[in-house]
Design an enzyme around this catalytic site. Structure first.
Site, mmCIF file in Angstrom:
data_model
loop_
_atom_site.group_PDB
_atom_site.id
_atom_site.type_symbol
_atom_site.label_atom_id
_atom_site.label_comp_id
_atom_site.label_asym_id
_atom_site.label_seq_id
_atom_site.Cartn_x
_atom_site.Cartn_y
_atom_site.Cartn_z
ATOM 1 N N LYS A 51 0.862 -1.172 0.006
ATOM 2 C CA LYS A 51 -0.125 0.088 0.071
ATOM 3 C C LYS A 51 0.893 1.446 -0.158
ATOM 4 O O LYS A 51 0.361 2.240 -0.483
ATOM 5 C CB LYS A 51 -0.982 -0.048 1.217
ATOM 6 C CG LYS A 51 -1.909 -1.195 1.376
ATOM 7 C CD LYS A 51 -3.089 -1.233 0.425
ATOM 8 C CE LYS A 51 -4.181 -2.046 0.594
ATOM 9 N NZ LYS A 51 -3.958 -3.402 1.134
HETATM 10 C C1 LIG Z 1 -4.471 -4.597 0.980
HETATM 11 C C2 LIG Z 1 -3.783 -5.964 0.787
HETATM 12 C C3 LIG Z 1 -3.999 -6.686 -0.041
HETATM 13 C C4 LIG Z 1 -5.225 -6.863 -0.835
HETATM 14 O O1 LIG Z 1 -4.926 -5.728 -2.111
HETATM 15 P P1 LIG Z 1 -6.353 -5.322 -2.936
HETATM 16 O O2 LIG Z 1 -5.714 -4.219 -3.787
HETATM 17 O O3 LIG Z 1 -7.299 -5.059 -1.845
HETATM 18 O O4 LIG Z 1 -6.750 -6.351 -3.913
HETATM 19 C C5 LIG Z 1 -3.487 -7.902 0.059
HETATM 20 N N1 LIG Z 1 -2.240 -8.120 1.044
HETATM 21 C C6 LIG Z 1 -2.362 -7.247 1.853
HETATM 22 C C7 LIG Z 1 -1.062 -7.445 2.818
HETATM 23 C C8 LIG Z 1 -2.841 -6.152 1.682
HETATM 24 O O5 LIG Z 1 -2.385 -5.105 2.399
#
Ligand SMILES: *Cc1c(COP(=O)(O)O)cnc(C)c1O
Length: 473
Positions: A109
């Site tokens: 993120k």
């Molecule tokens: C947010 C997240 C996901 C999922 O990502 P999306 O973009 O919502 O599909 C998977 N793994 C981790 C560690 C995350 O923080």
């Protein structure tokens, strides 16, 4: 580049407006009017550093910010707070892992939210005004978003998380940030409840305008955009390592944000043969790509909590293209989904729902086994989300043999996106390996720090009142 809403009921806007708007004012999602084609420039793009590659991709979409300003924003996002490698590709057994956890909060993120924080600040500084970000998090978005905007002038951030349903570490990564512009809210409900509250408050246009509400969830177009970069980057690095023209990329998926960026990258010409969508037991998306039917189930808690999602907000963007960019049809499908909890797209007999995707789900036993086996065989620790990915990718391979879905699958290297550092999920690591192996100094230091958090019921009016009261102080 202009942007439109998937639901077709807002006038087209520029990139910077799209970033501030977050959710489109008609309740839809913002999409670009067209998808730029970079397929003729791959030889040139391959040679670039991560930041320079990001500049080429972002500038194809962010056409109302000067190239110089974009270069500075990207430089600040990836040059200072990330490890220098930004997104290393490492070989683990017969697969490659794209490590996207080298940012400040150690999940992928950060890649998008560092840039988004800088974009917000840049846009506000040239236009004036303030922004109040309302977000919902299943774990990692919250800390990355908070880290992206903490202490910035003119920005307040309100982040809701489902009380008791994110890991204690994830919670501490958010609630130990005590800057005056950061407001954590624990909602007595699920992530889908948090996301629903966010959507309905952002859908109240009078409130949205009066309080300048903005979004950091992957409904924000800039997040999808920032994430496209590493799909090109991964394919280029694997080509250097193996000579392969194309890769298959496996993506652990929750809200369909990350993998949607991969889909855009493919459409732009990134050398990707196929995307492998991996869910945990909350498998609405993997069921969709195997059957064409998108239908709600109950959310269950798993060891990969960032994927404990049923209503994947970015799926609407994908569906928009799937129905031929027809906003009327899209609205019809979404209205039906809101009413019945299901929708269906037509799939020709014997055909895949979409040749760009393969999909599968990993349950708790499978993800634990993937962590254990990978550590035992390669000495490499997977976080539980990444483990879902690798487990699904490996389970799908045998299906190719003789399936007629393209023999070249056998030859295309597999890249699995590592979405978080394992130290964020030590319980899963302990369960899988029997030992407390996952540590990182940044994480260990969180324990013992003071925290700040407001608990509210799963009621949008309670959240609205909290925002209004906080802003009046
Ligand atoms: C947010 C997240 C996901 C999922 O990502 P999306 O973009 O919502 O599909 C998977 N793994 C981790 C560690 C995350 O923080």
């Amino acid at each position: 580049m202009k942007y439109v809403s998937t639901r077709g009921q807002v006038d087209s806007v520029e990139f910077t407006d799209a970033v501030l708007m977050g959710l489109a004012d008609d309740g839809g999602l913002i999409v670009p009017e067209r998808i730029p084609d970079l397929s003729g420039r791959l030889d040139e793009l391959r040679e670039l550093s991560y930041s320079d590659l990001a500049l080429e991709i972002v500038s194809a979409y962010a056409t109302d910010i000067s190239r110089e300003d974009l270069a500075a924003l990207i430089g600040k996002s990836y040059g200072e707070v990330f490890d220098p490698a930004v997104a290393p590709v490492v070989r683990v057994g017969d697969a490659f892992i794209l490590e996207l956890w080298h940012g400040p909060t150690m999940s992928f993120k950060d890649v998008a939210l560092q840039l988004l924080g800088n974009l917000f600040e840049h846009i506000l500084s040239s236009r004036g005004g303030a922004l109040n970000i309302l977000g919902a998090t299943s774990g990692d978005t919250g800390s990355a978003a908070i880290c992206g905007v903490r202490g910035r002038k003119g920005i307040n951030i309100f982040i809701m998380h489902p009380q008791g349903r994110i890991s204690p570490i994830q919670q501490r990564q958010m609630t130990t940030v005590l800057d005056a512009n950061v407001h954590n809210i624990a909602i007595e409900g699920s992530f889908d409840d948090c996301q629903q509250i966010m959507k309905s408050l952002a859908g109240d246009l009078d409130f949205k305008r009066a309080y300048s509400l903005g979004a950091v969830n992957s409904v924000n177009w800039a997040r999808v955009l920032a994430q496209m970069v590493y799909y090109f980057h991964a394919a280029f690095r694997v080509r250097e390592l193996t000579g392969a023209e194309k890769v298959r990329v496996c993506v652990p998926t929750g809200n369909f944000g990350n993998i949607l960026a991969g889909w855009y990258a493919m459409r732009m010409g990134a050398p990707i043969e196929r995307l492998i969508l991996a869910t945990n037991s909350n498998d609405i998306l993997s069921r969709f790509f195997n059957t064409g039917r998108y239908s709600l189930g109950e959310v269950c808690q798993t060891l990969a909590p960032a994927m404990d999602i049923q209503v994947a907000s970015n799926f609407e963007r994908y569906l928009y293209y799937k129905v031929g960019c027809d906003p009327d049809r899209l609205r019809e499908l979404m209205a039906g989904f809101a009413e019945t909890g299901g929708l269906e797209v037509e799939v020709a007999p014997g055909q895949a729902v979409d040749d760009a995707f393969e999909a599968g789900a990993a349950d708790t036993d499978e993800l634990l086994e993937a962590i254990r086996a990978c550590y035992q065989e390669h000495g490499y620790l997977l976080d539980p989300h990444t483990a879902c990915g690798l487990s699904v990718a490996h389970s799908l391979v045998p299906a190719h043999v003789g399936s007629g879905r393209g023999q070249s699958d056998e030859g295309s290297p597999l890249v699995c996106i590592a979405t978080a550092h394992p130290a964020k999920f030590p319980e899963a690591i302990k369960q899988a390996t029997g030992s407390d192996l996952a540590h990182h100094p940044t994480i260990d230091e969180l324990m013992g720090l003071p925290t700040l958090c407001e608990t509210l019921p799963k009621d949008q009016e309670a959240v609205r009142r909290f925002i209004i009261e906080t802003m009046s102080q």
